[in-house]
Each structure stands twice: as structure tokens, then as C-alpha cells.
Design a protein around this motif. Structure first.
Motif, mmCIF file in Angstrom:
data_model
loop_
_atom_site.group_PDB
_atom_site.id
_atom_site.type_symbol
_atom_site.label_atom_id
_atom_site.label_comp_id
_atom_site.label_asym_id
_atom_site.label_seq_id
_atom_site.Cartn_x
_atom_site.Cartn_y
_atom_site.Cartn_z
ATOM 1 N N GLY A 119 0.820 -1.198 0.000
ATOM 2 C CA GLY A 119 0.000 0.000 0.000
ATOM 3 C C GLY A 119 0.851 1.243 0.000
ATOM 4 O O GLY A 119 2.058 1.183 -0.162
ATOM 5 N N PRO A 120 0.218 2.408 0.214
ATOM 6 C CA PRO A 120 0.974 3.654 0.160
ATOM 7 C C PRO A 120 2.029 3.703 1.256
ATOM 8 O O PRO A 120 1.815 3.208 2.352
ATOM 9 C CB PRO A 120 -0.085 4.748 0.367
ATOM 10 C CG PRO A 120 -1.386 4.064 0.553
ATOM 11 C CD PRO A 120 -1.173 2.590 0.501
ATOM 12 N N ARG A 121 3.160 4.320 0.938
ATOM 13 C CA ARG A 121 4.217 4.420 1.942
ATOM 14 C C ARG A 121 3.856 5.470 2.981
ATOM 15 O O ARG A 121 3.065 6.381 2.724
ATOM 16 C CB ARG A 121 5.542 4.729 1.276
ATOM 17 C CG ARG A 121 5.605 6.104 0.665
ATOM 18 C CD ARG A 121 6.987 6.388 0.126
ATOM 19 N NE ARG A 121 7.073 7.768 -0.249
ATOM 20 C CZ ARG A 121 7.053 8.203 -1.496
ATOM 21 N NH1 ARG A 121 6.967 7.366 -2.480
ATOM 22 N NH2 ARG A 121 7.131 9.492 -1.746
ATOM 23 N N ALA A 122 4.444 5.326 4.131
ATOM 24 C CA ALA A 122 4.226 6.294 5.204
ATOM 25 C C ALA A 122 4.789 7.645 4.776
ATOM 26 O O ALA A 122 5.644 7.727 3.897
ATOM 27 C CB ALA A 122 4.924 5.812 6.470
ATOM 28 N N ALA A 123 4.310 8.694 5.400
ATOM 29 C CA ALA A 123 4.795 10.034 5.086
ATOM 30 C C ALA A 123 6.303 10.089 5.318
ATOM 31 O O ALA A 123 6.814 9.560 6.304
ATOM 32 C CB ALA A 123 4.094 11.058 5.965
ATOM 33 N N SER A 124 7.007 10.692 4.398
ATOM 34 C CA SER A 124 8.459 10.801 4.484
ATOM 35 C C SER A 124 8.850 12.151 5.044
ATOM 36 O O SER A 124 8.167 13.147 4.839
ATOM 37 C CB SER A 124 9.078 10.630 3.093
ATOM 38 O OG SER A 124 8.811 9.355 2.592
ATOM 39 N N ALA A 125 9.989 12.149 5.720
ATOM 40 C CA ALA A 125 10.540 13.410 6.199
ATOM 41 C C ALA A 125 11.077 14.174 4.990
ATOM 42 O O ALA A 125 11.481 13.575 3.993
ATOM 43 C CB ALA A 125 11.656 13.141 7.193
#
Length: 143
Positions: A28-34
Motif C-alpha cells: 500500500g501507500p508508503r508512510a509520510a516521508s521526512a
């Protein structure tokens, strides 16, 4: 243990680590990136003697680094970290499911061509940014 057997053992171990650590493509979609961060004064010299006066640190998917910017180029090293530094980008032939951007860095584990000292290209679709080129990463001078 011979030098070639040692390199083979390191390469196999690194590949297994990356395969086990990387999420499946269907995760699924990746977690929010810094956001990417520019580090002025973070100097690097690659295997050709090319000097870089700064780098940009971005989130990425651990993967293989290739000697050149096409999908069948030899793998020179493994990038094991999920947040890494990059000194420049250039375009090349896109890998399956990817774009034509590649980012130049030094890998964590050398798997082939030790003369290249682990320097290679990460396919752009593995850099976790909203668009390419990634903010702050300059175009490679030889591109």
C-alpha cells in the motif's frame, strides 16, 4: 576464507537483509516521508576523484546501486539505510515500474567492482520525494 568468498558472503548477506527489510510492493501507500535536508560542507570524493561540497539526505527504499543509469548495469553495492545522502542526479533508462531519474551516492556494502568503492546510482522511484529531481539535489556535472 578467500577474498572472493568473503565478498560473495557479504553480498549474499546484504541482499538477504534488504529483501527481508523491504516492504512488499503490495504493502500500500508508503508512510509520510521526512523532507530532504541539504548538508552544506558535507564533503565527498567518489572513486573517480570527483569532489562534492555538500549532500542532500532523503528517505529511500533500501536497494541495489548500479554502476550506470540503466536497469541492466552491474550492481556495485547495496544501500541498506532508509535515509541516505545523495550528491547529484542524472537521467537514464527507466527500470520496470520506475522513472528515468537516478541518484548518485555511496552504498553501505560493496558487492562488485571494488574499484568503484560502492559508488553508484539509486533508481529515482526508490527515493521518497514528491517530484523529480529531488529538492536541493544538483544535476550531476557529467550528465
Amino acid at each position: 576464507m578467500s577474498r572472493s568468498r568473503t565478498w560473495t558472503a557479504v553480498a549474499v548477506s546484504a541482499a538477504a537483509l534488504v529483501l527481508c527489510a523491504a516492504p512488499p510492493a503490495s504493502a500500500g501507500p508508503r508512510a509520510a516521508s521526512a523532507p530532504c535536508v541539504t548538508r552544506e560542507g558535507s564533503e565527498h570524493v567518489d572513486w573517480t576523484g570527483m569532489w562534492f561540497d555538500h549532500d542532500v539526505v532523503c528517505d529511500n527504499t533500501p536497494s541495489e546501486l548500479r554502476l550506470q543509469t540503466y536497469p541492466t548495469s552491474p550492481v556495485v553495492s547495496m544501500l541498506l539505510s532508509r535515509r541516505s545522502w545523495f550528491v547529484c542526479w542524472k537521467t537514464g533508462d527507466p527500470p520496470p515500474g520506475g522513472n528515468n531519474f537516478y541518484y548518485y551516492t555511496q552504498g553501505d556494502v560493496i558487492v562488485d567492482r571494488p574499484g568503484a568503492k560502492g559508488w553508484g546510482y539509486l533508481p529515482g522511484h526508490l527515493l521518497h520525494v514528491d517530484g523529480h529531481p529531488a529538492p536541493g539535489v544538483p544535476k550531476c556535472r557529467w550528465a
